[in-house]
Design a protein around this motif. Structure first.
Motif, PDB file in Angstrom:
ATOM      1  N   ASN A 111       0.769  -0.768  -0.388  1.00 42.49           N
ATOM      2  CA  ASN A 111       0.068   0.349  -0.079  1.00 42.49           C
ATOM      3  C   ASN A 111       1.296   1.143  -0.074  1.00 42.49           C
ATOM      4  O   ASN A 111       0.756   2.441  -0.477  1.00 42.49           O
ATOM      5  N   LEU A 112       1.845   1.552   0.957  1.00 40.54           N
ATOM      6  CA  LEU A 112       3.121   2.038   0.855  1.00 40.54           C
ATOM      7  C   LEU A 112       3.517   2.632  -0.626  1.00 40.54           C
ATOM      8  O   LEU A 112       3.884   3.483  -0.892  1.00 40.54           O
ATOM      9  N   ALA A 113       3.806   1.272  -1.164  1.00 38.01           N
ATOM     10  CA  ALA A 113       4.120   1.397  -2.336  1.00 38.01           C
ATOM     11  C   ALA A 113       3.193   1.700  -3.142  1.00 38.01           C
ATOM     12  O   ALA A 113       3.616   1.903  -4.761  1.00 38.01           O
ATOM     13  N   GLY A 114       1.956   2.446  -3.008  1.00 35.21           N
ATOM     14  CA  GLY A 114       1.088   3.274  -4.151  1.00 35.21           C
ATOM     15  C   GLY A 114       0.704   1.758  -4.631  1.00 35.21           C
ATOM     16  O   GLY A 114       0.251   1.819  -6.335  1.00 35.21           O
ATOM     17  N   ILE A 115       0.690   0.695  -4.624  1.00 31.80           N
ATOM     18  CA  ILE A 115      -0.428  -0.843  -5.348  1.00 31.80           C
ATOM     19  C   ILE A 115      -1.311  -0.704  -5.450  1.00 31.80           C
ATOM     20  O   ILE A 115      -2.193  -0.693  -3.984  1.00 31.80           O
ATOM     21  N   PRO A 116      -2.940  -1.064  -5.892  1.00 26.46           N
ATOM     22  CA  PRO A 116      -4.013   0.288  -6.080  1.00 26.46           C
ATOM     23  C   PRO A 116      -4.786  -2.067  -5.081  1.00 26.46           C
ATOM     24  O   PRO A 116      -3.965  -2.686  -4.887  1.00 26.46           O
ATOM     25  N   ILE A 117      -5.489  -1.307  -4.140  1.00 27.67           N
ATOM     26  CA  ILE A 117      -5.957  -2.398  -3.282  1.00 27.67           C
ATOM     27  C   ILE A 117      -6.256  -3.565  -4.055  1.00 27.67           C
ATOM     28  O   ILE A 117      -5.897  -4.933  -3.422  1.00 27.67           O
ATOM     29  N   GLU A 118      -6.679  -3.262  -5.141  1.00 30.21           N
ATOM     30  CA  GLU A 118      -7.070  -4.789  -5.711  1.00 30.21           C
ATOM     31  C   GLU A 118      -5.976  -5.629  -6.543  1.00 30.21           C
ATOM     32  O   GLU A 118      -6.177  -6.649  -6.252  1.00 30.21           O
TER      33      GLU A 118
END
Length: 423
Positions: A111-118
């Motif tokens: 999440n901190l790396a900017g990866i989308p939740i899905e």
């Protein structure tokens, strides 16, 4: 396009006598009472797919450099521009919460790396599988061993291929199996265009996977060159005991850089590779009897002298090494003016290719006590396969292969036919 561009990068830590002076410095009204530079005037660049090894003593500035590149520290001077996403394993457990489970930490890190939740939810099973920690993935991180933490950290950092991957010594904690698995993934990323910055004290790993290497000393970039050249310079720095122990670089044949260091109390006069007839040989046949002759001169009295010999492949990795300490042939109480000839005799059981010899004259089994002279690329020779069966690799083994063939069906048939006659 450059994957990474570092220009004049520097980091200083400043201290002030009072909080008011610190606030004043924000408006250029006060200067720091003390300024300590941990990194200064560093410039280099990296292209996509390039692997760069980073070497240096503890405190040389390596970790500070990586933190500046990843943005966890702000530079005092210069800039670090990265084109693409950076993924990093800087310190064991860095950014992980020990009270959260491996799964929760993985979710949080992505999440901190900017990866989308899905996308994160689809990646978690892959991370679990790659880390191979079983049910521990859903237990608090504080129950993990250091090796298990490395497994999760690496799996998270490489769940999505980054444009730049930074690994700072963390993989050295993991077990041998996981290190091989990790390096396989790293090589796959390299082939796909990921730039790797790899910090390690394992010089063999640096030489094996890196395209070039950077050597840091006291916060400055001391050397940017081929891995074998930088590793030799790094080893000489380790051996340097006093200011009089100078490090000298000589340009040999075909532009090879020969690094020489030591006090020169005992100096190398000549190094030769000889064939079985005692003739100078630049080309040696696989399996042929070979002699390495080292001539040395004692310039100052020494209490002990040990000869060390290392045979290296074209990447600079040691194939074989020994010394007269191991063979119980240490020389004692040598006088100035004495000449010594060492003949190291061995069967050249090596595969075809180019090999080099590094020579060390020391006071004990290691050059870290007293280094009289250490010379890499002291001799270079070629090995060719003249009379052995074709084989691959860097070592010749006199192998015998035995083959037995049997037909299990006919054996069963014979047994069935003989069965009734035995009744």
């Amino acid at each position: 396009m450059r994957a990474l561009e570092i220009q004049g990068l520097g980091k200083a830590y400043r201290s002030y006598r009072s909080p008011w002076r610190r606030i004043g410095s924000w408006f250029d009204l006060c200067e720091a009472d003390r300024e300590t530079w941990v990194l200064q005037d560093v410039s280099f660049s990296a292209i996509p797919g390039e692997t760069i090894g980073i070497l240096g003593h503890n405190g040389a500035g390596k970790s500070t450099l990586l933190k500046l590149i990843t943005g966890t520290l702000r530079p005092t001077t210069g800039s670090a521009i990265a084109n693409g996403r950076i993924s990093a394993i800087l310190e064991l457990g860095m950014g992980f919460n020990p009270e959260m489970t491996g799964r929760e930490n993985a979710r949080h890190g992505l999440n901190l790396a900017g990866i989308p939740i899905e996308t994160i939810e689809t990646l978690l099973p892959e991370i679990h599988e790659f880390s191979e920690i079983g049910t521990f993935f859903d237990q608090p991180l504080r129950t993990y061993s250091s090796g298990m933490q490395v497994r999760v950290a690496f799996a998270v950092a490489t769940a999505v291929r980054p444009e730049i991957l930074i690994v700072d010594e963390a993989l050295s904690v993991g077990d041998a199996y996981f290190q091989h698995k990790s390096f396989k993934r790293i090589r796959e990323f390299q082939a796909a265009g990921t730039t790797l910055l790899f910090v390690s004290h394992d010089t063999n790993a640096i030489q094996a996977i890196c395209d070039r290497a950077l050597l840091f000393e006291r916060g400055r970039l001391l050397r940017d060159d081929r891995p074998d050249v930088v590793v030799d310079h790094y080893n000489h720095l380790i051996a340097q005991r006093t200011e009089s122990d100078q490090i000298e670089e000589l340009i040999g044949e075909e532009g090879r850089v020969q690094t020489v260091s030591g006090s020169r109390k005992v100096a190398i006069e000549a190094v030769e590779v000889l064939d079985s007839e005692g003739r100078n040989a630049e080309v040696v046949g696989t399996g042929a009897r070979t002699t390495l002759r080292v001539e040395a001169k004692v310039r100052e009295p020494v209490e002990a002298l040990v000869l060390g010999v290392s045979i290296r492949d074209r990447l600079g990795q040691t194939i074989y090494g020994t010394n007269t300490w191991y063979t119980d042939q240490t020389l004692s109480e040598l006088r100035a003016g004495q000449n010594i000839v060492f003949d190291v005799d061995f069967p050249c059981d090596l595969g075809p290719g180019t090999y080099s010899v590094a020579i060390a004259l020391t006071s004990s089994e290691t050059h870290l006590v007293e280094n009289y002279e250490w010379r890499n690329l002291a001799a270079v020779f070629e090995v060719v396969n003249l009379d052995k069966p074709i084989f691959i690799g860097s070592a010749w083994l006199d192998t015998t292969i035995k083959i037995a063939i049997s037909d299990s069906r006919s054996e069963r048939a014979d047994t069935a036919e003989e069965g009734p006659s035995l009744q």
